[in-house]
Design a protein around this motif. Structure first.
Motif, PDB file in Angstrom:
ATOM      1  N   LEU A  52       8.148   9.139  -6.327  1.00 27.07           N
ATOM      2  CA  LEU A  52       7.706   8.448  -5.115  1.00 27.07           C
ATOM      3  C   LEU A  52       6.192   8.529  -4.941  1.00 27.07           C
ATOM      4  O   LEU A  52       5.569   7.571  -4.463  1.00 27.07           O
ATOM      5  CB  LEU A  52       8.388   9.040  -3.892  1.00 27.07           C
ATOM      6  CG  LEU A  52       9.815   8.581  -3.658  1.00 27.07           C
ATOM      7  CD1 LEU A  52      10.433   9.363  -2.508  1.00 27.07           C
ATOM      8  CD2 LEU A  52       9.861   7.101  -3.354  1.00 27.07           C
ATOM      9  N   ALA A  56       3.840   5.323  -4.693  1.00 28.15           N
ATOM     10  CA  ALA A  56       2.919   5.172  -3.565  1.00 28.15           C
ATOM     11  C   ALA A  56       1.496   4.890  -4.048  1.00 28.15           C
ATOM     12  O   ALA A  56       0.799   4.047  -3.481  1.00 28.15           O
ATOM     13  CB  ALA A  56       2.941   6.434  -2.705  1.00 28.15           C
ATOM     14  N   GLY A  60       0.809   1.367  -2.945  1.00 30.46           N
ATOM     15  CA  GLY A  60       0.170   1.571  -1.645  1.00 30.46           C
ATOM     16  C   GLY A  60      -1.017   0.659  -1.371  1.00 30.46           C
ATOM     17  O   GLY A  60      -1.082   0.027  -0.310  1.00 30.46           O
ATOM     18  N   TRP A  84       0.302   5.058   4.232  1.00 27.47           N
ATOM     19  CA  TRP A  84       0.265   6.371   3.602  1.00 27.47           C
ATOM     20  C   TRP A  84       1.130   7.379   4.351  1.00 27.47           C
ATOM     21  O   TRP A  84       1.788   8.212   3.732  1.00 27.47           O
ATOM     22  CB  TRP A  84      -1.170   6.857   3.458  1.00 27.47           C
ATOM     23  CG  TRP A  84      -1.947   5.932   2.576  1.00 27.47           C
ATOM     24  CD1 TRP A  84      -2.963   5.114   2.942  1.00 27.47           C
ATOM     25  CD2 TRP A  84      -1.725   5.681   1.188  1.00 27.47           C
ATOM     26  NE1 TRP A  84      -3.387   4.374   1.868  1.00 27.47           N
ATOM     27  CE2 TRP A  84      -2.649   4.707   0.779  1.00 27.47           C
ATOM     28  CE3 TRP A  84      -0.830   6.185   0.247  1.00 27.47           C
ATOM     29  CZ2 TRP A  84      -2.708   4.234  -0.533  1.00 27.47           C
ATOM     30  CZ3 TRP A  84      -0.900   5.706  -1.058  1.00 27.47           C
ATOM     31  CH2 TRP A  84      -1.824   4.753  -1.437  1.00 27.47           C
ATOM     32  N   PHE A  87       4.764   6.705   3.311  1.00 28.77           N
ATOM     33  CA  PHE A  87       5.052   7.271   1.993  1.00 28.77           C
ATOM     34  C   PHE A  87       5.165   8.791   2.064  1.00 28.77           C
ATOM     35  O   PHE A  87       6.028   9.394   1.429  1.00 28.77           O
ATOM     36  CB  PHE A  87       3.987   6.877   0.975  1.00 28.77           C
ATOM     37  CG  PHE A  87       4.192   5.520   0.361  1.00 28.77           C
ATOM     38  CD1 PHE A  87       5.365   5.210  -0.306  1.00 28.77           C
ATOM     39  CD2 PHE A  87       3.199   4.560   0.439  1.00 28.77           C
ATOM     40  CE1 PHE A  87       5.550   3.964  -0.882  1.00 28.77           C
ATOM     41  CE2 PHE A  87       3.377   3.310  -0.137  1.00 28.77           C
ATOM     42  CZ  PHE A  87       4.553   3.013  -0.797  1.00 28.77           C
ATOM     43  N   THR A  91       8.560  10.841   1.124  1.00 31.67           N
ATOM     44  CA  THR A  91       8.461  11.799   0.025  1.00 31.67           C
ATOM     45  C   THR A  91       8.857  13.197   0.481  1.00 31.67           C
ATOM     46  O   THR A  91       9.578  13.910  -0.227  1.00 31.67           O
ATOM     47  CB  THR A  91       7.035  11.805  -0.553  1.00 31.67           C
ATOM     48  OG1 THR A  91       6.706  10.478  -0.977  1.00 31.67           O
ATOM     49  CG2 THR A  91       6.912  12.756  -1.716  1.00 31.67           C
TER      50      THR A  91
END
Length: 104
Positions: A52, A56, A60, A84, A87, A91
């Motif tokens: 992940l 990201a 991202g 962010w 994510f 995560t």
């Protein structure tokens, strides 16, 4: 005057008529093999979270500053958060769930 009461038991002594705790609850000795298995399990459990992080970092920048995090009943996005932070939360949840599946 003396009584017929039994002497008080020590904390290590089980009560009369009870059985001691099973041996599998005793602390295990850590040897090289057990440590390697535990280390391998932790690495395997954290692999989805690591994936992940890579996703990201790749996706991202393409997603912009905010992404939808909630949708209404008719399918319209009505809740947004930072890319962010989204994510990071996902995560952290994945890492916590996968680590909770192994017994250390």
């Amino acid at each position: 005057m003396t009584t017929d009461r039994p002497a008080p038991r020590t904390p290590d002594e089980p009560e009369t008529g009870t059985t001691p705790a099973p041996a599998d609850h005793a602390p295990a000795e850590v040897d090289g093999v057990a440590l390697l298995r535990t280390s391998s399990a932790v690495v395997a459990a954290l692999a989805p979270a690591a994936l992940l992080v890579v996703v990201a970092l790749v996706l991202g920048p393409r997603l912009g500053d905010s992404i939808a995090r909630h949708w209404s009943g008719d399918g319209a996005a009505d809740g947004f958060s930072g890319t962010w932070s989204s994510f990071a939360v996902v995560t952290a949840i994945v890492a916590a769930l996968t680590l909770s599946l192994i017994h250390i």
